[in-house]
Design an enzyme around this catalytic site. Structure first.
Site, PDB file in Angstrom:
ATOM      1  CG  LEU A  52      13.123  50.544 -43.466  1.00 49.44           C
ATOM      2  CD1 LEU A  52      12.194  51.326 -44.384  1.00 49.44           C
ATOM      3  CD2 LEU A  52      14.426  50.222 -44.177  1.00 49.44           C
ATOM      4  CG  ASP A  53      18.467  53.159 -39.304  1.00 49.95           C
ATOM      5  OD1 ASP A  53      18.301  52.118 -38.658  1.00 49.95           O
ATOM      6  OD2 ASP A  53      19.550  53.473 -39.837  1.00 49.95           O
ATOM      7  NE  ARG A  54      13.402  58.569 -34.072  1.00 50.93           N
ATOM      8  CZ  ARG A  54      12.296  58.672 -33.345  1.00 50.93           C
ATOM      9  NH1 ARG A  54      11.288  59.422 -33.775  1.00 50.93           N
ATOM     10  NH2 ARG A  54      12.177  58.053 -32.193  1.00 50.93           N
ATOM     11  NE  ARG A  75      22.707  56.220 -40.192  1.00 50.33           N
ATOM     12  CZ  ARG A  75      21.956  56.578 -39.144  1.00 50.33           C
ATOM     13  NH1 ARG A  75      20.868  55.881 -38.819  1.00 50.33           N
ATOM     14  NH2 ARG A  75      22.288  57.640 -38.433  1.00 50.33           N
ATOM     15  CB  THR A 118      15.872  54.856 -43.408  1.00 49.21           C
ATOM     16  OG1 THR A 118      17.207  54.991 -42.937  1.00 49.21           O
ATOM     17  CG2 THR A 118      15.901  54.213 -44.785  1.00 49.21           C
TER      18      THR A 118
END
Length: 234
Positions: A66-68, A167, A70
């Site tokens: 997961l993105d930082r 995104r 998120t």
């Protein structure tokens, strides 16, 4: 090499444990924390995984990313065979994922499918993506959950698992995710993207494992500021 610091204490990490069995764990990842050590080091969630052994000789490991910025459901495999099995399920698109997001503006319909291939914008930065006709097939289903004066709450279901897919897809359709500093307008508010639900068909002849991460208070606060307080997430 110095050991990277953990952003969470053992108690904090255990409080975020959503699911546990012999093969996998699911934790509620906080926003603003990297899942693994970057090239420049720094605090990361992986540095705390030794607290999640629960009797096994080795720490669990990331089954996906997961993105930082998120938050939400993050799946860990507890050993090598589990990671292989989970990795295959993710690769084959058999794991169901539902995100909720606050976006700028409003889509022109109540629901839809975004089918736009994605490729790297810059080969030196593999995470930086763009819509590219020559890129990899990428699909995202979306559905409106609530409407505010200038923002919309969406349920997003990625049918593929490309880097920054949600995104880039939302931005390309004209409703960028609120707080996205790369593909959207950025601003003081952080990225409003939460991995709310995950469904994993891990065991034969059994129902899929279904896990849900609670909506963060910061997300609810952002909803309120956007005129969508009390929105339903069903």
């Amino acid at each position: 090499m110095d050991e990277a610091p953990s952003p969470l204490s053992e108690a904090e990490l255990n409080a975020r444990l959503l699911y546990r069995d012999g093969l996998m764990l699911v934790i509620d990842k906080p926003a603003g924390v990297a899942v693994h050590r970057g090239p420049k080091g720094g605090a990361n969630l992986e540095a705390a995984f030794h607290w999640l052994r629960f009797g096994l000789p080795r720490s669990p490991a990331l089954a996906h990313r997961l993105d930082r910025d998120t938050s939400g459901c993050l799946v860990l495999g507890r050993h090598h065979k589990a990671l292989e099995k989970l990795g295959l399920l993710f690769k084959q698109g058999k794991i169901g994922k539902t995100y909720v997001s606050i976006v700028n503006g409003r889509p022109g319909a109540e629901e839809g499918l975004i089918d736009l291939p994605l490729g790297r914008r810059d080969e030196t930065r593999g995470w930086w993506m763009k819509v590219d006709p020559a890129g990899q097939s990428s699909q995202t289903r979306w559905r409106i959950l609530a409407k505010g004066p200038a923002h919309t709450l969406l349920a997003l279901t990625p049918l593929t698992g490309r880097t920054h897919q949600l995104r880039v897809h939302c931005a390309a359709m004209g409703f960028s995710i609120l707080g996205d500093p790369i593909y959207g307008e950025g601003g003081a508010i952080p990225l409003q993207l939460h991995a709310q639900k995950i469904e994993i068909p891990l065991y034969k002849n059994k129902d899929a494992v279904r896990v849900e991460a609670p909506i963060p208070e910061s997300f609810r606060a952002a909803l309120e500021s956007c005129g969508m307080a009390g929105a339903e997430f069903g």
